[in-house]
Design a protein around this motif. Structure first.
Motif, mmCIF file in Angstrom:
data_model
loop_
_atom_site.group_PDB
_atom_site.id
_atom_site.type_symbol
_atom_site.label_atom_id
_atom_site.label_comp_id
_atom_site.label_asym_id
_atom_site.label_seq_id
_atom_site.Cartn_x
_atom_site.Cartn_y
_atom_site.Cartn_z
ATOM 1 N N GLU A 80 0.857 -1.175 0.000
ATOM 2 C CA GLU A 80 0.000 0.000 0.000
ATOM 3 C C GLU A 80 0.894 1.227 0.000
ATOM 4 O O GLU A 80 2.001 1.213 0.546
ATOM 5 C CB GLU A 80 -0.976 0.003 1.165
ATOM 6 C CG GLU A 80 -0.357 0.025 2.533
ATOM 7 C CD GLU A 80 -1.417 -0.034 3.623
ATOM 8 O OE1 GLU A 80 -2.463 0.628 3.492
ATOM 9 O OE2 GLU A 80 -1.190 -0.748 4.607
ATOM 10 N N ARG A 81 0.393 2.249 -0.670
ATOM 11 C CA ARG A 81 1.093 3.531 -0.713
ATOM 12 C C ARG A 81 0.275 4.520 0.108
ATOM 13 O O ARG A 81 -0.914 4.691 -0.138
ATOM 14 C CB ARG A 81 1.242 4.018 -2.152
ATOM 15 C CG ARG A 81 2.109 3.082 -2.987
ATOM 16 C CD ARG A 81 2.288 3.558 -4.385
ATOM 17 N NE ARG A 81 1.039 3.407 -5.148
ATOM 18 C CZ ARG A 81 0.854 3.889 -6.363
ATOM 19 N NH1 ARG A 81 1.814 4.542 -6.967
ATOM 20 N NH2 ARG A 81 -0.291 3.713 -6.986
ATOM 21 N N LYS A 82 0.942 5.129 1.075
ATOM 22 C CA LYS A 82 0.263 6.085 1.942
ATOM 23 C C LYS A 82 0.846 7.470 1.720
ATOM 24 O O LYS A 82 2.064 7.616 1.591
ATOM 25 C CB LYS A 82 0.426 5.695 3.412
ATOM 26 C CG LYS A 82 -0.272 4.411 3.787
ATOM 27 C CD LYS A 82 -0.089 4.130 5.270
ATOM 28 C CE LYS A 82 -0.764 2.821 5.663
ATOM 29 N NZ LYS A 82 -0.553 2.523 7.098
ATOM 30 N N ILE A 83 -0.021 8.448 1.706
ATOM 31 C CA ILE A 83 0.404 9.834 1.553
ATOM 32 C C ILE A 83 0.460 10.452 2.944
ATOM 33 O O ILE A 83 -0.563 10.530 3.630
ATOM 34 C CB ILE A 83 -0.565 10.614 0.646
ATOM 35 C CG1 ILE A 83 -0.609 9.972 -0.746
ATOM 36 C CG2 ILE A 83 -0.148 12.079 0.556
ATOM 37 C CD1 ILE A 83 -1.680 10.522 -1.661
ATOM 38 N N PRO A 84 1.648 10.868 3.383
ATOM 39 C CA PRO A 84 1.742 11.475 4.709
ATOM 40 C C PRO A 84 1.005 12.818 4.749
ATOM 41 O O PRO A 84 0.908 13.512 3.740
ATOM 42 C CB PRO A 84 3.244 11.667 4.931
ATOM 43 C CG PRO A 84 3.921 11.316 3.675
ATOM 44 C CD PRO A 84 2.914 10.785 2.706
ATOM 45 N N ARG A 85 0.491 13.174 5.913
ATOM 46 C CA ARG A 85 -0.266 14.424 6.058
ATOM 47 C C ARG A 85 0.579 15.648 5.783
ATOM 48 O O ARG A 85 0.085 16.654 5.281
ATOM 49 C CB ARG A 85 -0.830 14.514 7.471
ATOM 50 C CG ARG A 85 -1.869 13.488 7.751
ATOM 51 C CD ARG A 85 -2.347 13.605 9.170
ATOM 52 N NE ARG A 85 -3.079 12.383 9.508
ATOM 53 C CZ ARG A 85 -4.015 12.323 10.392
ATOM 54 N NH1 ARG A 85 -4.340 13.390 11.077
ATOM 55 N NH2 ARG A 85 -4.628 11.188 10.635
ATOM 56 N N LYS A 91 4.918 9.577 -1.418
ATOM 57 C CA LYS A 91 4.154 8.389 -1.065
ATOM 58 C C LYS A 91 5.070 7.432 -0.324
ATOM 59 O O LYS A 91 6.159 7.107 -0.787
ATOM 60 C CB LYS A 91 3.585 7.720 -2.318
ATOM 61 C CG LYS A 91 2.522 8.570 -2.981
ATOM 62 C CD LYS A 91 1.917 7.898 -4.168
ATOM 63 C CE LYS A 91 0.885 8.829 -4.785
ATOM 64 N NZ LYS A 91 0.442 8.367 -6.073
ATOM 65 N N GLN A 92 4.598 6.994 0.848
ATOM 66 C CA GLN A 92 5.353 6.035 1.634
ATOM 67 C C GLN A 92 4.846 4.635 1.295
ATOM 68 O O GLN A 92 3.663 4.429 1.030
ATOM 69 C CB GLN A 92 5.169 6.311 3.122
ATOM 70 C CG GLN A 92 5.788 7.629 3.554
ATOM 71 C CD GLN A 92 5.550 7.909 5.015
ATOM 72 O OE1 GLN A 92 4.416 7.915 5.468
ATOM 73 N NE2 GLN A 92 6.631 8.151 5.745
ATOM 74 N N LEU A 93 5.768 3.675 1.326
ATOM 75 C CA LEU A 93 5.464 2.313 0.903
ATOM 76 C C LEU A 93 5.460 1.359 2.090
ATOM 77 O O LEU A 93 6.371 1.392 2.930
ATOM 78 C CB LEU A 93 6.508 1.854 -0.122
ATOM 79 C CG LEU A 93 6.706 2.793 -1.316
ATOM 80 C CD1 LEU A 93 7.879 2.328 -2.154
ATOM 81 C CD2 LEU A 93 5.441 2.896 -2.140
ATOM 82 N N TYR A 94 4.437 0.507 2.109
ATOM 83 C CA TYR A 94 4.301 -0.493 3.167
ATOM 84 C C TYR A 94 3.823 -1.801 2.557
ATOM 85 O O TYR A 94 3.077 -1.804 1.579
ATOM 86 C CB TYR A 94 3.267 -0.040 4.212
ATOM 87 C CG TYR A 94 3.653 1.220 4.935
ATOM 88 C CD1 TYR A 94 4.435 1.165 6.084
ATOM 89 C CD2 TYR A 94 3.248 2.463 4.460
ATOM 90 C CE1 TYR A 94 4.805 2.327 6.748
ATOM 91 C CE2 TYR A 94 3.611 3.632 5.121
ATOM 92 C CZ TYR A 94 4.386 3.557 6.259
ATOM 93 O OH TYR A 94 4.750 4.700 6.911
ATOM 94 N N LEU A 95 4.243 -2.902 3.172
ATOM 95 C CA LEU A 95 3.734 -4.206 2.761
ATOM 96 C C LEU A 95 2.385 -4.451 3.417
ATOM 97 O O LEU A 95 2.173 -4.094 4.573
ATOM 98 C CB LEU A 95 4.692 -5.324 3.181
ATOM 99 C CG LEU A 95 6.029 -5.415 2.473
ATOM 100 C CD1 LEU A 95 6.828 -6.578 3.047
ATOM 101 C CD2 LEU A 95 5.866 -5.561 0.981
#
Length: 144
Positions: A80-85, A91-95
């Motif tokens: 998943e790619r998360k956009i920090p506030r 975009k930060q990447l996580y499994l």
């Protein structure tokens, strides 16, 4: 190309790279991954929250290429790619859990490869070989 009647170093590196690719191709294919996708997943596992641009730098690929790879992995439910506030452009990447499980299989493939390489080089010679390979990479600007 031959130097002094033997195969030159660049040809040896090419042959070794091909052998490495051949060794891991079939098991990765069975996981529906290519080498770059597997290395990207391993990178994310080792660097949770890494930025997409850092993953692109690690793979030595264009940002657009990595974006496409990430979209495919995201569609498969692996990352998943998360956009920090505080920064909507990054975009930060996580499994995701399925990605965590897949990385276990990927690590097993690369561990088997490492064991094959280590078996081919006497233990006492390994530190010197690593140092020489790092020096070559630095000299031809493969690593900073």
């Amino acid at each position: 190309m031959h130097i002094n009647g033997s195969i030159n170093l660049s040809e040896q590196f090419h042959a070794l790279s091909n052998a490495e690719t051949g060794y891991i191709h079939a098991p990765l294919h069975d996981l529906h991954l290519n080498n770059s996708q597997a290395r990207l997943l391993k990178y994310i596992a080792d660097h949770p929250g890494a930025l997409q641009k850092d993953a692109a730098a690690y793979l030595n690929r264009q940002n657009a290429t990595v974006t496409n790879m990430l979209k495919g992995l995201e569609t498969r439910g692996l990352i998943e790619r998360k956009i920090p506030r505080d920064n909507e452009r990054q975009k930060q990447l996580y499994l995701r859990p399925a990605g965590v499980e897949l990385v276990k299989a990927i690590r097993a493939i690369f561990t088997a490869l490492e064991q094959q390489i280590e078996a081919a080089v006497p233990t006492a010679d390994q530190p010197q070989l690593i140092a020489q390979l790092q020096a070559i990479a630095a000299k031809i600007n493969l690593i900073p």
